[in-house]
Design a protein around this motif. Structure first.
Motif, short mmCIF file in Angstrom:
data_model
loop_
_atom_site.label_atom_id
_atom_site.label_comp_id
_atom_site.label_asym_id
_atom_site.label_seq_id
_atom_site.Cartn_x
_atom_site.Cartn_y
_atom_site.Cartn_z
N ILE A 300 0.84 -1.21 0.00
CA ILE A 300 0.00 0.00 0.00
C ILE A 300 0.87 1.25 0.00
O ILE A 300 0.59 2.23 -0.72
CB ILE A 300 -0.95 -0.02 1.22
N ILE A 301 1.93 1.23 0.80
CA ILE A 301 2.82 2.40 0.88
C ILE A 301 3.51 2.64 -0.46
O ILE A 301 3.60 3.77 -0.95
CB ILE A 301 3.87 2.18 1.99
N LEU A 302 3.99 1.55 -1.10
CA LEU A 302 4.67 1.69 -2.39
C LEU A 302 3.69 2.15 -3.47
O LEU A 302 4.01 3.03 -4.28
CB LEU A 302 5.31 0.37 -2.79
N LEU A 303 2.49 1.57 -3.48
CA LEU A 303 1.50 1.96 -4.48
C LEU A 303 1.11 3.44 -4.31
O LEU A 303 0.94 4.16 -5.30
CB LEU A 303 0.26 1.07 -4.36
N LYS A 304 1.00 3.88 -3.07
CA LYS A 304 0.69 5.29 -2.81
C LYS A 304 1.77 6.19 -3.41
O LYS A 304 1.46 7.22 -4.02
CB LYS A 304 0.58 5.52 -1.30
N ALA A 305 3.02 5.80 -3.24
CA ALA A 305 4.12 6.60 -3.78
C ALA A 305 4.12 6.58 -5.31
O ALA A 305 4.34 7.62 -5.95
CB ALA A 305 5.46 6.08 -3.25
N ILE A 306 3.88 5.42 -5.91
CA ILE A 306 3.84 5.31 -7.37
C ILE A 306 2.70 6.16 -7.93
O ILE A 306 2.87 6.87 -8.94
CB ILE A 306 3.68 3.84 -7.81
N LYS A 307 1.55 6.12 -7.28
CA LYS A 307 0.42 6.94 -7.73
C LYS A 307 0.75 8.43 -7.62
O LYS A 307 0.37 9.23 -8.48
CB LYS A 307 -0.83 6.60 -6.91
N ALA A 308 1.47 8.79 -6.58
CA ALA A 308 1.82 10.20 -6.40
C ALA A 308 2.75 10.68 -7.52
O ALA A 308 2.57 11.77 -8.07
CB ALA A 308 2.49 10.40 -5.04
N ALA A 340 5.68 14.67 1.49
CA ALA A 340 4.89 13.78 2.34
C ALA A 340 4.49 12.52 1.57
O ALA A 340 4.34 11.45 2.16
CB ALA A 340 3.64 14.51 2.84
N ALA A 341 4.33 12.63 0.25
CA ALA A 341 3.90 11.49 -0.55
C ALA A 341 4.97 10.41 -0.64
O ALA A 341 4.65 9.23 -0.84
CB ALA A 341 3.52 11.97 -1.96
N LEU A 342 6.23 10.78 -0.49
CA LEU A 342 7.33 9.82 -0.60
C LEU A 342 7.96 9.46 0.75
O LEU A 342 8.75 8.52 0.84
CB LEU A 342 8.43 10.37 -1.52
N LYS A 343 7.62 10.21 1.77
CA LYS A 343 8.31 10.06 3.06
C LYS A 343 8.17 8.67 3.65
O LYS A 343 9.15 8.08 4.12
CB LYS A 343 7.79 11.12 4.04
N ASP A 344 6.96 8.09 3.63
CA ASP A 344 6.75 6.77 4.22
C ASP A 344 7.58 5.71 3.51
O ASP A 344 8.23 4.87 4.15
CB ASP A 344 5.27 6.38 4.16
N LEU A 345 7.58 5.74 2.17
CA LEU A 345 8.32 4.76 1.41
C LEU A 345 9.82 4.88 1.65
O LEU A 345 10.50 3.88 1.93
CB LEU A 345 8.03 4.92 -0.09
N LEU A 346 10.34 6.09 1.56
CA LEU A 346 11.78 6.29 1.72
C LEU A 346 12.24 5.96 3.14
O LEU A 346 13.35 5.47 3.35
CB LEU A 346 12.15 7.72 1.35
N SER A 347 11.39 6.22 4.11
CA SER A 347 11.72 5.87 5.49
C SER A 347 11.82 4.36 5.65
O SER A 347 12.74 3.85 6.32
CB SER A 347 10.66 6.44 6.44
#
Length: 473
Positions: A300-308, A340-347
């Motif tokens: 879900i986190i990766l898909l959120k980043a890809i969509k962003a 903010a859109a990439l922060k979760d994934l990169l963390s």
């Protein structure tokens, strides 16, 4: 550890500048790809993809080659910020290798003139279902482009390079070369370029008249007359395309590989997955195997980043550069962002093990490479398809097209794969396919344009990965 001069700091001002330049890069890429297609359609001439990087693809500059994929017909290279001169030991005569570069009046410099103009016009009416009511859209739309460029070919004869390699040795103690050796990357030297002989302009003009939705798949309707004019100015001496030799470095000696081994497709013999489709699926699984092992939360986190990043060119470039930095340098320091859109994934990536980090960076880079081959309008359609949960059916449709397109230019699409519960979903799918060069007609017949191959393959890869992330195990 990072390569000198390659630290990437993403300030707000940098991102704003990238946003303003993205349309220029899109038009620049159109010009360079068109020139390569006209001058060397079946050869190894490589288009420069960004006007921002053109200075790093001049004769005797060193470049690195990105891993080539099936859906990329020509190889892609990255600049290194170094010239061949920078990594050679001084010669006995003290001469610089720059003397090898031909000037305008020398025999190794040739001039060309290329002109191109075209107009696409669509007339008629469309009835597009819209919630909560139906809307009938009438009118006309057109897209015109025109350009004329005087070009100069600069070429360093192999004989001169052969003479240079006997006179100048490689500096194996150079930090850059030592870092390349650790990462196992190959190095190439540019030996031929196509450059602009004088300043040139490229212009696109699009118009929509009447009550017409020029791009009906986007959720807005333009009433009255809508016009859009975009242009770029390409400076004199700008590198538009190039050729490069691979360098073979051993101890202090170096050599040139004139006939590099070309990529061959690994075809599957399975009765269901044949030819290009089998090779594509195998390549996706090879590059993105780790994505099938992610937890639901991380998917879900990766898909959120890809969509962003699909909806924001700034974020697309930021994530792409950060993943390439990890692959090139293994530097976790790049995994910081103000977005903010990439922060979760990169963390999450920052706290992963080294093996997981490299595998994830490779999978994300492969995904972005596929999306890069699609237009920004297709990105919008994919986002809407994700929202309406029709990606799985679209993937099956593209699979059926790839199976048939290998055997004949015209074919019939499976009617069931074009049947959607909402008419808009069908229209979105047809529009997305047409942008990849596949025209689906009302009677179920279909045909592919000359340039459909790589675009359809990139669309398949994009749909495959989006479907995988939106339906985690």
């Amino acid at each position: 550890m990072s390569f000198p001069h390659q630290q990437r700091i993403w300030h707000k001002s940098t991102l704003l500048w990238i946003k303003n330049s993205s349309s220029c890069n899109r038009m620049f890429k159109k010009v360079t790809q068109s020139i390569v297609k006209q001058m060397d359609p079946d050869g190894d001439l490589v288009p420069v993809r960004s006007m921002l990087d053109h200075e790093h693809f001049r004769p005797l500059w060193l470049v690195r080659r990105k891993k080539q994929t099936i859906f990329q017909r020509s190889p892609r290279y990255k600049q290194t910020w170094y010239r061949l001169e920078d990594v050679l030991l001084p010669g006995q005569d003290g001469k610089s290798s720059e003397s090898l570069i031909p000037n305008g009046g020398e025999q190794d410099s040739r001039q060309f003139l290329i002109k191109k103009s075209g107009t696409d016009r669509i007339d008629g009416s469309l009835i597009v279902p819209a919630d909560p009511a139906r809307a009938e859209l009438k009118g006309a739309a057109s897209l015109a482009s025109e350009w004329s460029i005087k070009l100069q070919k600069k070429h360093i004869p192999p004989a001169k390079l052969e003479a240079l390699k006997t006179e100048r040795k490689i500096n194996t103690n150079h930090t850059f070369l030592q870092q390349l050796q650790k990462t196992g990357q190959n190095l190439y030297v540019v030996h031929e370029t196509i450059e602009t002989l004088e300043e040139a302009s490229y212009q696109e003009i699009s118009e929509a008249d009447g009550n017409f939705m020029a791009q009906f798949y986007v959720k807005f309707c333009a009433k009255g007359t809508r016009g859009n004019k975009q242009s770029i100015t390409i400076p004199k001496g700008c590198t538009l395309a190039f050729r490069a030799f691979k360098l073979a470095i051993s101890d202090a000696t170096w050599d040139l590989c004139y006939m590099p081994r070309k990529q061959t497709l690994r075809l599957a013999s399975d009765d269901v997955l044949e030819g290009i489709l089998g090779a594509l699926e195998a390549e996706v699984k090879r590059n993105c195997h780790i994505l099938s092992m992610l937890s639901s939360q991380l998917s879900i986190i990766l898909l959120k980043a890809i969509k962003a990043v699909m909806g924001d060119r700034n974020l697309f470039q930021e994530l792409s550069h950060k993943m390439e930095a990890v692959l090139d340098e293994g530097d976790r320091g790049e995994l910081k962002t103000e977005s903010a859109a990439l922060k979760d994934l990169l963390s999450r990536l920052h706290h992963s093990s080294a093996d997981i980090l490299l595998s994830m960076a490779a999978a994300i880079t492969y995904t972005l490479d596929a999306l890069e081959e699609l237009s920004e309008d297709q990105h919008l359609l994919l986002l809407e398809s994700l929202e309406n949960k029709i990606v799985s059916q679209q993937l099956k449709l593209v699979e059926s097209i790839l199976k048939q397109r290998e055997y004949r230019k015209g074919f019939s699409a499976d009617p069931s794969l074009l049947s959607f519960s909402r008419e808009r979903d069908r229209q979105v799918t047809i529009a997305m396919m047409e942008m990849s060069g596949v025209k689906l007609r009302e009677d179920g017949s279909a045909a592919c344009t000359e340039d459909a191959s790589s675009a359809t393959e990139a669309l398949y890869v994009s749909l495959y990965i989006l479907n995988l992330l939106s339906n985690p195990c």
